[in-house]
Design a protein around this motif. Structure first.
Motif, PDB file in Angstrom:
ATOM      1  N   PRO A   1      33.204  11.050  43.265  1.00 38.16           N
ATOM      2  CA  PRO A   1      33.576  10.940  41.858  1.00 38.16           C
ATOM      3  C   PRO A   1      33.612   9.492  41.349  1.00 38.16           C
ATOM      4  CG  PRO A   1      34.915  12.607  42.896  1.00 38.16           C
ATOM      5  CD  PRO A   1      34.133  11.923  43.996  1.00 38.16           C
ATOM      6  N   ARG A   2      34.121   8.577  42.176  1.00 42.39           N
ATOM      7  CA  ARG A   2      34.137   7.166  41.749  1.00 42.39           C
ATOM      8  C   ARG A   2      32.720   6.641  41.561  1.00 42.39           C
ATOM      9  NH1 ARG A   2      37.722   3.347  45.206  1.00 42.39           N
ATOM     10  NH2 ARG A   2      37.098   1.919  43.568  1.00 42.39           N
ATOM     11  N   MET A   3      31.828   6.971  42.515  1.00 40.07           N
ATOM     12  CA  MET A   3      30.444   6.530  42.414  1.00 40.07           C
ATOM     13  C   MET A   3      29.785   7.118  41.157  1.00 40.07           C
ATOM     14  SD  MET A   3      27.244   7.223  45.008  1.00 40.07           S
ATOM     15  CE  MET A   3      27.113   5.738  45.999  1.00 40.07           C
ATOM     16  N   ILE A   4      29.982   8.403  40.931  1.00 44.84           N
ATOM     17  CA  ILE A   4      29.354   9.072  39.792  1.00 44.84           C
ATOM     18  C   ILE A   4      29.867   8.502  38.474  1.00 44.84           C
ATOM     19  CG2 ILE A   4      29.162  11.291  38.584  1.00 44.84           C
ATOM     20  CD1 ILE A   4      29.073  12.583  41.449  1.00 44.84           C
ATOM     21  N   ARG A   5      31.172   8.295  38.369  1.00 44.83           N
ATOM     22  CA  ARG A   5      31.725   7.722  37.127  1.00 44.83           C
ATOM     23  C   ARG A   5      31.137   6.335  36.848  1.00 44.83           C
ATOM     24  NH1 ARG A   5      36.445  10.276  39.207  1.00 44.83           N
ATOM     25  NH2 ARG A   5      36.878  12.113  37.951  1.00 44.83           N
ATOM     26  N   LYS A   6      30.990   5.534  37.893  1.00 47.15           N
ATOM     27  CA  LYS A   6      30.423   4.191  37.726  1.00 47.15           C
ATOM     28  C   LYS A   6      28.949   4.276  37.336  1.00 47.15           C
ATOM     29  CE  LYS A   6      30.756  -0.272  37.779  1.00 47.15           C
ATOM     30  NZ  LYS A   6      31.644  -1.002  36.870  1.00 47.15           N
ATOM     31  N   LEU A   7      28.191   5.182  37.962  1.00 46.16           N
ATOM     32  CA  LEU A   7      26.784   5.347  37.599  1.00 46.16           C
ATOM     33  C   LEU A   7      26.642   5.721  36.132  1.00 46.16           C
ATOM     34  CD1 LEU A   7      25.485   7.264  40.761  1.00 46.16           C
ATOM     35  CD2 LEU A   7      24.725   4.994  39.997  1.00 46.16           C
ATOM     36  N   ILE A   8      27.470   6.649  35.666  1.00 47.24           N
ATOM     37  CA  ILE A   8      27.424   7.063  34.264  1.00 47.24           C
ATOM     38  C   ILE A   8      27.766   5.885  33.361  1.00 47.24           C
ATOM     39  CG2 ILE A   8      28.545   8.508  32.520  1.00 47.24           C
ATOM     40  CD1 ILE A   8      28.780  10.676  34.764  1.00 47.24           C
TER      41      ILE A   8
END
Length: 196
Positions: free
Chosen positions: A160-167
């Motif tokens: 989730p942290r990675m995905i939020r940062k990618l977005i």
């Protein structure tokens, strides 16, 4: 009366789905059969038995962004497509190498530590893997890969942290898939893992 020795009795197969026992995929140029462990006495590894970890992630934690949450069968489908030449897909294990040494990884996955995206130090290298280009000072996501991202499990916050940062960086949310169950779910149904 006919007596059949226990060793002669055919064991019932452990299937992925009805009429679906295994699938051959490629993991870093090496063929691997993904199947469920056929040992009916097999248990989930001790590393995943503790229930004290993290906080439970919602099923769709990225709303209003259209990140799709996937499960084991969708993961197998993405791995199969990738193994048969679809280079628009990348399976991403967002855990640190230390976790992979303990648990192994899903066949076809590439390890990109979530920290490499959250902090800017290794982001350029990770984005090269994701087919994201730097155009002047802007990221160009035109040819970005579909990322199927997982971590330890539904209690783990690395994906989730990675995905939020990618977005936040502009990665198209529709090109991100979240395997919420992660390694714990994969191992809990006895699916094949690989070690680097």
């Amino acid at each position: 009366m006919q007596v059949i020795a226990a060793s002669e009795t055919p064991a019932k197969e452990v299937l992925i789905q009805k009429d679906f026992k295994s699938i051959n995929v490629i993991h870093h140029s090496v063929p691997v059969d993904i199947e469920r462990n056929q040992d009916r006495k097999n248990n989930i590894m001790a590393f995943y038995q503790g229930t004290w970890r993290g906080k439970i992630q919602p099923l769709h934690p990225f709303k209003p962004h259209p990140v799709e949450t996937v499960a084991e069968l969708e993961m197998i489908d993405y791995i199969d497509k990738m193994s048969h030449g679809d280079d628009s897909i990348m399976i991403v294990d967002s855990r640190p190498k230390s976790a992979i040494l303990i648990t192994g990884m899903i066949p076809g996955a590439t390890q990109v530590d979530y920290i490499d995206i959250v902090s800017s130090h290794y982001r350029v290298k990770a984005f090269e893997l994701f087919n994201v280009k730097k155009n002047n000072s802007q990221w160009d996501f035109t040819d970005a890969k579909i990322l199927v991202i997982y971590c330890n499990g539904l209690w783990c916050g690395k994906s989730p942290r990675m995905i939020r940062k990618l977005i936040k960086l502009g990665y198209p949310a529709q090109k991100i898939k979240y395997y919420r169950g992660g390694m714990q779910a994969w191992k809990s149904v006895g699916l094949t893992t690989v070690k680097e």
